[in-house]
Each structure stands twice: as structure tokens, then as C-alpha cells.
Design a protein around this motif. Structure first.
Motif, PDB file in Angstrom:
ATOM      1  N   THR A 160       0.893  -1.295   0.243  1.00 15.35           N
ATOM      2  CA  THR A 160      -0.101  -0.153   0.140  1.00 15.35           C
ATOM      3  C   THR A 160       0.384   1.811   0.361  1.00 15.35           C
ATOM      4  OG1 THR A 160      -1.982  -1.286   1.153  1.00 15.35           O
ATOM      5  CG2 THR A 160      -1.273   1.387   1.720  1.00 15.35           C
ATOM      6  N   VAL A 161       1.709   1.692   1.034  1.00 12.00           N
ATOM      7  CA  VAL A 161       3.168   2.443   0.549  1.00 12.00           C
ATOM      8  C   VAL A 161       3.904   2.510  -0.895  1.00 12.00           C
ATOM      9  CG1 VAL A 161       4.727   3.381   1.651  1.00 12.00           C
ATOM     10  CG2 VAL A 161       2.761   2.083   3.237  1.00 12.00           C
ATOM     11  N   LEU A 162       4.030   0.817  -0.803  1.00  9.08           N
ATOM     12  CA  LEU A 162       4.751   1.285  -2.552  1.00  9.08           C
ATOM     13  C   LEU A 162       3.576   2.026  -3.384  1.00  9.08           C
ATOM     14  CD1 LEU A 162       7.264   1.159  -3.585  1.00  9.08           C
ATOM     15  CD2 LEU A 162       6.970  -1.185  -4.030  1.00  9.08           C
ATOM     16  N   GLN A 163       2.247   1.489  -3.431  1.00  9.87           N
ATOM     17  CA  GLN A 163       1.946   2.033  -4.462  1.00  9.87           C
ATOM     18  C   GLN A 163       0.990   3.448  -4.883  1.00  9.87           C
ATOM     19  OE1 GLN A 163      -1.397  -0.109  -4.053  1.00  9.87           O
ATOM     20  NE2 GLN A 163      -1.452  -0.824  -6.010  1.00  9.87           N
ATOM     21  N   GLU A 164       1.508   4.064  -2.828  1.00  9.17           N
ATOM     22  CA  GLU A 164       1.198   5.584  -2.338  1.00  9.17           C
ATOM     23  C   GLU A 164       2.539   6.140  -3.416  1.00  9.17           C
ATOM     24  OE1 GLU A 164       0.114   5.802   1.153  1.00  9.17           O
ATOM     25  OE2 GLU A 164      -1.878   4.656   1.762  1.00  9.17           O
ATOM     26  N   LYS A 165       3.679   5.583  -3.322  1.00  7.65           N
ATOM     27  CA  LYS A 165       4.211   6.140  -3.828  1.00  7.65           C
ATOM     28  C   LYS A 165       4.759   6.517  -5.164  1.00  7.65           C
ATOM     29  CE  LYS A 165       7.170   6.798   0.317  1.00  7.65           C
ATOM     30  NZ  LYS A 165       7.555   8.121   0.942  1.00  7.65           N
ATOM     31  N   LEU A 166       5.014   5.131  -5.700  1.00  9.21           N
ATOM     32  CA  LEU A 166       4.765   5.220  -6.818  1.00  9.21           C
ATOM     33  C   LEU A 166       3.070   6.347  -7.879  1.00  9.21           C
ATOM     34  CD1 LEU A 166       5.275   1.711  -7.842  1.00  9.21           C
ATOM     35  CD2 LEU A 166       6.501   3.110  -7.787  1.00  9.21           C
ATOM     36  N   ASN A 167       2.209   6.337  -7.393  1.00 12.50           N
ATOM     37  CA  ASN A 167       1.617   7.900  -7.795  1.00 12.50           C
ATOM     38  C   ASN A 167       1.238   8.672  -6.993  1.00 12.50           C
ATOM     39  OD1 ASN A 167      -0.412   5.569  -7.937  1.00 12.50           O
ATOM     40  ND2 ASN A 167      -1.610   5.264  -6.449  1.00 12.50           N
ATOM     41  N   GLY A 168       2.651   9.366  -6.744  1.00 13.75           N
ATOM     42  CA  GLY A 168       3.424  10.587  -6.426  1.00 13.75           C
ATOM     43  C   GLY A 168       4.210  11.276  -7.513  1.00 13.75           C
ATOM     44  N   GLN A 169       4.313  12.417  -6.986  1.00  9.86           N
ATOM     45  CA  GLN A 169       5.493  13.029  -8.309  1.00  9.86           C
ATOM     46  C   GLN A 169       6.594  12.358  -7.970  1.00  9.86           C
ATOM     47  OE1 GLN A 169       5.088  15.160 -10.603  1.00  9.86           O
ATOM     48  NE2 GLN A 169       2.485  14.681 -10.545  1.00  9.86           N
ATOM     49  N   GLY A 170       7.696  12.397  -8.801  1.00  6.11           N
ATOM     50  CA  GLY A 170       9.238  12.092  -8.571  1.00  6.11           C
ATOM     51  C   GLY A 170       9.546  11.353  -8.342  1.00  6.11           C
ATOM     52  N   VAL A 171       9.030  10.118  -7.996  1.00  2.00           N
ATOM     53  CA  VAL A 171       9.539   8.647  -8.469  1.00  2.00           C
ATOM     54  C   VAL A 171      10.337   8.276  -9.177  1.00  2.00           C
ATOM     55  CG1 VAL A 171       8.647   6.187  -8.183  1.00  2.00           C
ATOM     56  CG2 VAL A 171       6.982   8.035  -7.838  1.00  2.00           C
ATOM     57  N   SER A 172      11.409   7.987  -8.720  1.00  2.14           N
ATOM     58  CA  SER A 172      12.995   7.567  -9.622  1.00  2.14           C
ATOM     59  C   SER A 172      12.861   6.008  -9.996  1.00  2.14           C
ATOM     60  CB  SER A 172      14.112   7.655  -8.007  1.00  2.14           C
ATOM     61  OG  SER A 172      13.922   6.596  -7.246  1.00  2.14           O
ATOM     62  N   ASP A 173      12.835   6.226 -10.981  1.00  6.46           N
ATOM     63  CA  ASP A 173      13.277   5.224 -11.532  1.00  6.46           C
ATOM     64  C   ASP A 173      13.760   3.577 -10.997  1.00  6.46           C
ATOM     65  OD1 ASP A 173      12.348   6.454 -13.657  1.00  6.46           O
ATOM     66  OD2 ASP A 173      14.585   6.584 -15.212  1.00  6.46           O
ATOM     67  N   LEU A 174      14.500   3.770 -10.290  1.00 11.51           N
ATOM     68  CA  LEU A 174      14.963   2.947  -9.093  1.00 11.51           C
ATOM     69  C   LEU A 174      13.871   2.300  -8.545  1.00 11.51           C
ATOM     70  CD1 LEU A 174      17.335   0.238  -8.085  1.00 11.51           C
ATOM     71  CD2 LEU A 174      17.927   1.982  -6.336  1.00 11.51           C
ATOM     72  N   VAL A 175      12.700   3.259  -7.715  1.00 10.30           N
ATOM     73  CA  VAL A 175      11.979   2.557  -6.853  1.00 10.30           C
ATOM     74  C   VAL A 175      10.599   2.037  -8.041  1.00 10.30           C
ATOM     75  CG1 VAL A 175      10.304   3.799  -5.478  1.00 10.30           C
ATOM     76  CG2 VAL A 175      12.286   4.608  -5.764  1.00 10.30           C
ATOM     77  N   VAL A 176      11.102   2.195  -8.957  1.00  5.70           N
ATOM     78  CA  VAL A 176       9.912   1.903 -10.394  1.00  5.70           C
ATOM     79  C   VAL A 176      10.259   0.286 -10.200  1.00  5.70           C
ATOM     80  CG1 VAL A 176       8.757   2.309 -12.252  1.00  5.70           C
ATOM     81  CG2 VAL A 176       8.753   4.236 -10.943  1.00  5.70           C
ATOM     82  N   LEU A 177      11.540   0.392 -10.465  1.00  8.18           N
ATOM     83  CA  LEU A 177      12.176  -0.862 -11.110  1.00  8.18           C
ATOM     84  C   LEU A 177      12.023  -1.889 -10.051  1.00  8.18           C
ATOM     85  CD1 LEU A 177      15.103  -0.021 -13.132  1.00  8.18           C
ATOM     86  CD2 LEU A 177      12.393  -1.025 -14.212  1.00  8.18           C
ATOM     87  N   LYS A 178      12.460  -1.641  -8.794  1.00  4.84           N
ATOM     88  CA  LYS A 178      11.884  -2.796  -7.728  1.00  4.84           C
ATOM     89  C   LYS A 178      10.663  -3.094  -6.977  1.00  4.84           C
ATOM     90  CE  LYS A 178      14.786  -4.279  -4.953  1.00  4.84           C
ATOM     91  NZ  LYS A 178      16.026  -5.495  -4.844  1.00  4.84           N
ATOM     92  N   ALA A 179       9.968  -2.066  -6.972  1.00  8.96           N
ATOM     93  CA  ALA A 179       8.988  -2.618  -7.079  1.00  8.96           C
ATOM     94  C   ALA A 179       8.244  -3.527  -7.832  1.00  8.96           C
ATOM     95  CB  ALA A 179       8.062  -1.261  -7.168  1.00  8.96           C
ATOM     96  N   ALA A 180       8.878  -2.883  -9.207  1.00  5.25           N
ATOM     97  CA  ALA A 180       7.890  -4.781 -10.325  1.00  5.25           C
ATOM     98  C   ALA A 180       8.628  -5.501 -10.043  1.00  5.25           C
ATOM     99  CB  ALA A 180       8.807  -3.662 -11.575  1.00  5.25           C
ATOM    100  N   GLU A 181       9.780  -5.931  -9.577  1.00  7.45           N
ATOM    101  CA  GLU A 181      10.718  -6.974  -9.256  1.00  7.45           C
ATOM    102  C   GLU A 181      10.398  -7.060  -8.243  1.00  7.45           C
ATOM    103  OE1 GLU A 181      15.084  -8.023  -7.299  1.00  7.45           O
ATOM    104  OE2 GLU A 181      14.747  -6.019  -8.427  1.00  7.45           O
TER     105      GLU A 181
END
Length: 190
Positions: free
Chosen positions: A109-130
Motif C-alpha cells: 500500500t505504501v509503495l503504491q502511494e509512493k508510485l502514485n506521487g510525483q518525482g518517483v525515481s526509476d530505481l523505486v519503480v524497477l524495484k517495485a516491479a521486481e
């Protein structure tokens, strides 16, 4: 010491005293406590649904960290199984699997909220996908199927391996031979 330094020192000490009021008092074990049994711990949880680790530990004359060890013990979990539904606080009655499921849900849930926010780094997105792929069991190597043993008689198999090893050994041998000319016996007698 000057009056100004003395006043400053008093203010610093008073600030430390005021800050200490915000911290909880250290927990000391009760002088009078009951002997621990898993059943008694469960009964206290049922009788006092507002109690946490601190109060439960104090009832047995222990420190709060002791409660975590008790909650994880097999003996306690067995005693709790029969009365788990009576314990109001899920943080005390949840199994390890339930705790980690809750942790995973909260983290997602926290990760989803972060991904919906502005300025999410590519590393966070890739780690979330992994993490999502791993959680679903995707992207993993298929387990290798074990080789089934042949239906041959084991003595036949050993014999074949022995013959193959002997053949390989014989092929690996080298022979040094000198060339000697042998003359025909008739030519030698003449």
C-alpha cells in the motif's frame, strides 16, 4: 561562574528535564508477579484486552522484550490456538504468517502511494516491479526435473561403466617402439 553562565546552565538543565517528561518511564518488573504459563498469558490477554507487551510482561515480573519471545514460542502458540478468537488485539494473537501477510499488504500500500506521487525515481519503480514479479512467482527459472534412474539392473550398469573405463584406459596408453628391420631367414643363411 558568572551569573549569565549559571542562568544558561539552568536553562539547559531545565530543557533536559522537560524533554525527559516526553519519554516513557523505564519499565521495571513488578515486585509481585505470577509464575508464567502459556495458559495464564492467554487468560491475561482475554481479561485485559487493552494490555500490550509492557503490561503483560510486568504481570509476570519480566521486561517487555520477553513478551515477544513468548509470543513466538511453540508452547504459547499451541495454548493460544484454542482461544485465539477471544484475544482482541491482533498484534498479540496473529501468527507469524498473518503478521508477515499484514506487513506485505502495508508495504504494498505504501509503495503504491509512493508510485502514485510525483518525482518517483526509476530505481523505486524497477524495484517495485521486481518485488511484484517475485511475489507472484513469475520470472523464476522452472525447477529442473530430476533425472529418473534407468531401469537397468545395477550390475549391468556397473559392468558397462567398467568396460567403458577400461576401453578409455587402453586408448590412452602410448607405446614406444623402436623400428627394427627383420631380415628373412633365407637371406641371413646365405
Amino acid at each position: 561562574m558568572t551569573e549569565k553562565a549559571s542562568t544558561e546552565m539552568q536553562e539547559v538543565v531545565q530543557g533536559m528535564v522537560d524533554a525527559a517528561k516526553d519519554f516513557p518511564a523505564p519499565v521495571t518488573p513488578l515486585a509481585i508477579s505470577v509464575p508464567y504459563t502459556p495458559e495464564r498469558m492467554v487468560q491475561l490477554m482475554v481479561d485485559h484486552p487493552d494490555w500490550g507487551h509492557k503490561e503483560l510482561a510486568a504481570a509476570f515480573g519480566r521486561l517487555p522484550s520477553w513478551t515477544s519471545a513468548v509470543l513466538a514460542s511453540d508452547a504459547f502458540q499451541q495454548a493460544l490456538d484454542m482461544r485465539r478468537h477471544e484475544v482482541a488485539d491482533p498484534s498479540l494473537s496473529a501468527t507469524m504468517e498473518e503478521r508477515f501477510k499484514g506487513l506485505a499488504i502495508r508495504a504494498a500500500t505504501v509503495l503504491q502511494e509512493k508510485l502514485n506521487g510525483q518525482g518517483v525515481s526509476d530505481l523505486v519503480v524497477l524495484k517495485a516491479a521486481e518485488l511484484g514479479i517475485k511475489a507472484l512467482g513469475l520470472g523464476q527459472k522452472a525447477p529442473e526435473t530430476p533425472q529418473l534412474p534407468s531401469n537397468q539392473n545395477s550390475s549391468e550398469s556397473v559392468a558397462e561403466k567398467l568396460l567403458a573405463a577400461m576401453d578409455a584406459r587402453d586408448r590412452a596408453r602410448t607405446v614406444d617402439v623402436e623400428t627394427v628391420e627383420v631380415k628373412d631367414a633365407q637371406h641371413v643363411q646365405s
